[in-house]
Design an enzyme around this catalytic site. Structure first.
Site, PDB file in Angstrom:
ATOM      1  N   PHE A 119      18.148  46.963  25.158  1.00 49.91           N
ATOM      2  CA  PHE A 119      18.920  45.725  25.246  1.00 49.91           C
ATOM      3  C   PHE A 119      18.080  44.458  25.068  1.00 49.91           C
ATOM      4  O   PHE A 119      18.379  43.425  25.663  1.00 49.91           O
ATOM      5  CB  PHE A 119      19.698  45.649  26.566  1.00 49.91           C
ATOM      6  N   CYS A 120      17.041  44.522  24.263  1.00 48.05           N
ATOM      7  CA  CYS A 120      16.156  43.364  24.055  1.00 48.05           C
ATOM      8  C   CYS A 120      15.662  42.812  25.398  1.00 48.05           C
ATOM      9  O   CYS A 120      15.505  41.592  25.575  1.00 48.05           O
ATOM     10  CB  CYS A 120      16.836  42.283  23.241  1.00 48.05           C
ATOM     11  N   ALA A 121      15.445  43.715  26.326  1.00 45.18           N
ATOM     12  CA  ALA A 121      14.892  43.373  27.644  1.00 45.18           C
ATOM     13  C   ALA A 121      14.020  44.540  28.079  1.00 45.18           C
ATOM     14  O   ALA A 121      14.206  45.119  29.149  1.00 45.18           O
ATOM     15  CB  ALA A 121      16.005  43.100  28.646  1.00 45.18           C
TER      16      ALA A 121
ATOM     17  N   CYS B  53      13.658  47.493  19.543  1.00 46.04           N
ATOM     18  CA  CYS B  53      14.851  47.114  20.303  1.00 46.04           C
ATOM     19  C   CYS B  53      16.041  47.961  19.907  1.00 46.04           C
ATOM     20  O   CYS B  53      16.445  47.982  18.749  1.00 46.04           O
ATOM     21  CB  CYS B  53      15.150  45.636  20.081  1.00 46.04           C
TER      22      CYS B  53
END
Length: 457
Positions: free
Chosen positions: A379-381, A399
């Site tokens: 989740f780009c985290a 990602c």
């Protein structure tokens, strides 16, 4: 259930408002098992469907759009007025201070990179490892302190206060924090973090990409210095974003992009070069022909959400959150990811893992066999998800790409997210699909293709 209890339940159910009309609510998709089903869009945290009201407003305006700030013709003047009125609408939506600037960008990522480019020299940036990459990565030219993931709102404030107390008190400092996590949906203590930042002479920017579509955001009430958000998460269909807040750092910085619109005047110098006088207004960082339709769509979305009433929207979303969480709690193999605990307030974003399942495989089955669109991955985290999954937060990964074949150990998670346009049926279908997949397994065979789990044909 007693008669009185049943009546109370019916009353509560009837008091829950219905979803707002959105584009795509009647779209059907094929199932690998045969037939078609209405698509259940449960990936709002990535991009929310456009509100029908917003789309209608844009369609009505589209024949009239013209160049902004650049034409003497009627359509150009009309578009310029609309563009500047949209700026005022966004300022009102965010409850900005009178002296604040509203700058239109391409996205939250673009907004935070713009602010990063405008930081004063020797600025010290503080950011939690829990941030989306849009908030985590833009500060490459500053001195950055990455703070460990807190396990409660109180710990978040205490962690920030300790970090700020140890900094050089004479230099500029900036805190960057999310309003609602794009992984867990949990609300962060923004007002308390802002108070801590200001007490130590620092400023604060709020990443409201996941907060603004779900809850009212008041710059003045939260006492933040800047707010950034994206139109495509706010039920607007086009590529625009917002950076709103204090003007001084932005006015003192070189333009984010050099070009027409950012310059007030350009002349040749005696040495053969050019001398430029830059605007001091928001136009300073809006070079190029503005995306007037994208900006108008954001303003339309702001009006639509305000008119619908956030009290109403929040009540409906909390109803859907309870449905999802109660349903997942009935499946022992499902582990919901959380920083602050089960009782933490949150928006409609929930991530989880399923024992014995690769997350990409699970998400693929939800799509192919049930017509449900969710997100799987990191989740780009990446640091946050890896921390929540108990893996090395320093490990890199592309990602959203799975790191194991179906049936193997996965370092990814599944994310379900929803909002103002989500009907109960979509949530009910999702919960039932999770239970069926865990109980019975997938009905179809799947394979890995280009890093994704897809139905085998």
């Amino acid at each position: 259930m007693s008669v009185s209890t049943a009546a109370a339940v019916r009353t509560v159910c009837c008091d829950i408002p219905g979803p707002l009309p959105v584009l795509g609510e009647d779209v059907t998709v094929p199932l690998v098992t045969g037939g078609e089903v209405t698509y259940a869009a449960l990936d709002y945290a990535a991009s929310a469907p456009a509100l029908q009201r917003v789309w209608d407003d844009v369609a009505a305006y589209a024949p009239y759009y013209g160049s902004v700030h650049r034409g003497a013709g009627y359509l150009s003047q009309l578009s310029t007025d609309l563009f500047e009125n949209a700026r005022a609408t966004v300022a009102e939506f965010l409850d900005c201070r009178d002296a604040d600037q509203v700058i239109f960008t391409r996205s939250t990522t673009d907004s935070l990179n713009l602010l990063a480019a405008a930081l004063p020299a020797d600025c010290h940036v503080f950011v939690f490892e829990t941030e989306h990459h849009a908030s985590l990565l833009p500060w490459k030219d500053a001195r950055v302190s990455y703070l460990d993931a807190p396990r409660s709102p109180r710990e978040a404030v205490a962690t920030l206060e300790r970090a700020l107390a140890d900094r050089d008190p004479h230099g500029p400092a900036l805190v960057c924090v999310t309003g609602a996590s794009n992984v867990t949906g949990e609300l962060w203590p923004v007002r308390e973090l802002a108070a801590a930042a200001h007490a130590h002479g620092a400023r604060i920017v709020l990443d409201a990409a996941q907060l603004a579509p779900h809850h009212p955001v008041s710059v003045q009430d939260l006492d933040v210095d800047w707010v950034a958000f994206s139109g495509h998460k706010l039920y607007a269909p086009f590529g625009s974003g917002v950076l709103a807040g204090r003007a001084d750092w932005l006015r003192a910085a070189e333009p984010y992009l050099a070009g027409g619109g950012a310059s007030r005047g350009v002349s040749r110098r005696a040495d053969g070069g050019v001398a430029v006088e830059w605007h001091e207004t928001a136009a300073r960082h809006e070079a190029g022909s503005p995306n007037v339709i994208g900006v108008y769509s954001i303003a339309s979305a702001c009006k639509a959400l305000t008119e619908a009433g956030f009290d109403t929207l929040v009540a409906r979303e909390e109803h859907l959150i309870r449905k999802v969480r109660d349903g997942l709690a009935e499946v022992p193999q499902v582990r919901v990811l959380s920083l602050f605990g089960d009782d933490a307030p949150r928006v409609g974003v929930i991530s989880f893992v399923v024992e014995g399942w690769n997350s990409s495989h699970f998400a693929a089955a939800l799509s192919a066999e049930y017509g449900i669109g969710v997100r799987d991955g990191l989740f780009c985290a990446h640091p946050l998800v890896r921390t929540l999954l108990g893996s090395d937060p320093q490990t890199q990964g592309e990602c959203g790409a799975p790191e194991a074949a179906p049936g193997e150990k996965s370092l990814n998670a599944v994310r379900v997210s929803f909002g103002a346009g989500t009907p109960d049926e979509h949530v009910d279908r999702f919960v039932n699909a999770v239970k069926e997949l865990v109980r019975d397994g997938a009905k179809w065979q799947y394979r890995t293709e280009d890093g994704r789990c897809v139905p085998a044909v």
